[in-house]
Design an enzyme around this catalytic site. Structure first.
Site, short mmCIF file in Angstrom:
data_model
loop_
_atom_site.label_atom_id
_atom_site.label_comp_id
_atom_site.label_asym_id
_atom_site.label_seq_id
_atom_site.Cartn_x
_atom_site.Cartn_y
_atom_site.Cartn_z
N ASP A 73 0.88 -1.17 0.00
CA ASP A 73 0.00 0.00 0.00
C ASP A 73 0.92 1.22 0.00
O ASP A 73 2.13 1.10 0.24
CB ASP A 73 -0.89 -0.02 1.24
CG ASP A 73 -1.80 1.19 1.33
OD1 ASP A 73 -2.21 1.72 0.28
OD2 ASP A 73 -2.11 1.61 2.47
N ASP A 75 -0.06 5.07 1.14
CA ASP A 75 -0.28 5.91 2.32
C ASP A 75 -0.32 5.07 3.59
O ASP A 75 -1.12 4.14 3.70
CB ASP A 75 -1.59 6.68 2.18
CG ASP A 75 -1.52 7.74 1.09
OD1 ASP A 75 -0.41 8.18 0.77
OD2 ASP A 75 -2.58 8.11 0.54
N ASP A 263 -1.40 -1.00 6.35
CA ASP A 263 -1.27 -0.32 7.65
C ASP A 263 -2.58 -0.20 8.41
O ASP A 263 -2.58 0.19 9.57
CB ASP A 263 -0.71 1.09 7.44
CG ASP A 263 -1.72 2.02 6.79
OD1 ASP A 263 -2.16 1.72 5.65
OD2 ASP A 263 -2.10 3.03 7.41
#
Length: 320
Positions: A73, A75, A263
């Site tokens: 990913d 961000d 995240d």
């Protein structure tokens, strides 16, 4: 048991006919035959009960799988960016004097506490605004004096704010004050050196992600990616699995041989719904989320090696 029972009956029935004629001639021979039949019956039945276990023990093991593609990913994984996005949104709201609800005396400002929770509930910039405006009332702004009523006007409002916000975000990234999270660059290089497929899948706007990657991992690494997908490339945002399913197709790799690094729980859900294993490298805004479906959770990637991830995926597959 049915097969075993049938085999058992076959052993008993065939000799029983012979026994019936012999019984009348000799009680001693009758007794001997019956004992022989009971012994044979028990022997065959015992062997029949063992055979299914033997068949199970000799069944082939599940096919082995190895790490063939590592998917990041952007961000929160490559950079800890959520507060930067929040800053850019608030700058956009101020620039267009977005007032939500319309009766508010000041332009909209998303607090750090609110955004930490909000960004983990709704993925993607435009869906965030659409959800917020729907819940709190469509705003007034310099774009529309009164709250937009039609779907077209509402789409125009969101598109205009998002475009300005994206440019502002780029300015923040290009300022040179932002660095990639620990371990990211090294892990990418290890994967490439080992011949693994490397991809980045982000729900953010494509131009924004490209700018981030070019500035943070450098242009050469970005151009060396085997696959790059952004929110613009799929119809549904995370936690929908579309972006990861599409990545696997483009990479030419089975979803079972992909490992995703995320995240947040939204990204984790997208990965697992796609059938991929996922590890978490959490941020300050996602550290208290429920990551029970992740195969491992790390504060960052500084001490995580490619070999660790390969072993982890093999162990998970074996356990399954």
């Amino acid at each position: 048991m049915a097969v075993v029972y049938c085999n058992h009956s076959a052993v008993l029935l065939s000799p029983s006919t012979a026994v019936s004629s012999s019984l009348s001639s000799s009680s001693s021979s009758s007794s001997s035959l019956l004992q022989t039949l009971r012994f044979k019956s028990r022997s065959v039945y015992s062997k029949s009960r063992v055979s299914p276990v033997s068949a199970l023990s000799s069944s082939p093991p599940p096919p082995s799988r190895s790490l063939e593609a590592l998917i990041f990913d952007c961000d929160g994984v490559i950079l800890e960016s959520e507060n930067l996005h929040r800053q850019a949104y608030n700058d956009a709201f101020s620039h267009f004097d977005v007032r939500c609800p319309p009766s508010s005396s000041e332009s909209l400002d998303w607090s750090l506490e609110f955004y930490d929770k909000f960004q983990n509930l709704v993925g993607g910039g435009k869906p965030k605004m659409r959800w917020y405006f729907k819940e709190n009332g469509w705003p007034t702004s310099t774009i529309f004096d009164s709250p937009p009523q039609s779907d077209d006007d509402r789409a125009k409002l969101i598109d205009t704010i998002q475009d300005w916000k994206t440019e502002r975000y780029k300015e923040i990234i290009k300022s040179g004050s932002v660095e990639p999270r620990p371990g990211v660059i090294r892990l990418m290089d290890e994967a490439k050196a080992a011949g693994k497929k490397l991809a980045v899948c982000s729900a953010a706007t494509k131009s924004s992600v490209i700018m981030c990657l070019e500035n943070l991992i450098d242009i050469e690494r970005f151009q060396g990616l085997d696959c790059f997908l952004a929110g613009d490339d799929v119809k549904e945002k995370k936690p929908d699995p579309s972006i990861y399913i599409t990545a696997a197709e483009k990479l030419g790799v089975s979803v079972k041989d992909c490992l995703v690094i995320e995240d947040s729980v939204i990204g984790l859900q997208a990965a697992t719904k796609a059938g991929m294993s996922c590890v978490i490298t959490y941020t300050s805004s996602t550290s208290d989320q429920d990551f029970k479906d992740a195969i491992s959770v790390y504060p960052d990637l500084s001490n995580v090696k490619l070999k660790d991830l390969e072993t982890l995926l093999e162990t998970v597959v074996t356990a399954a």
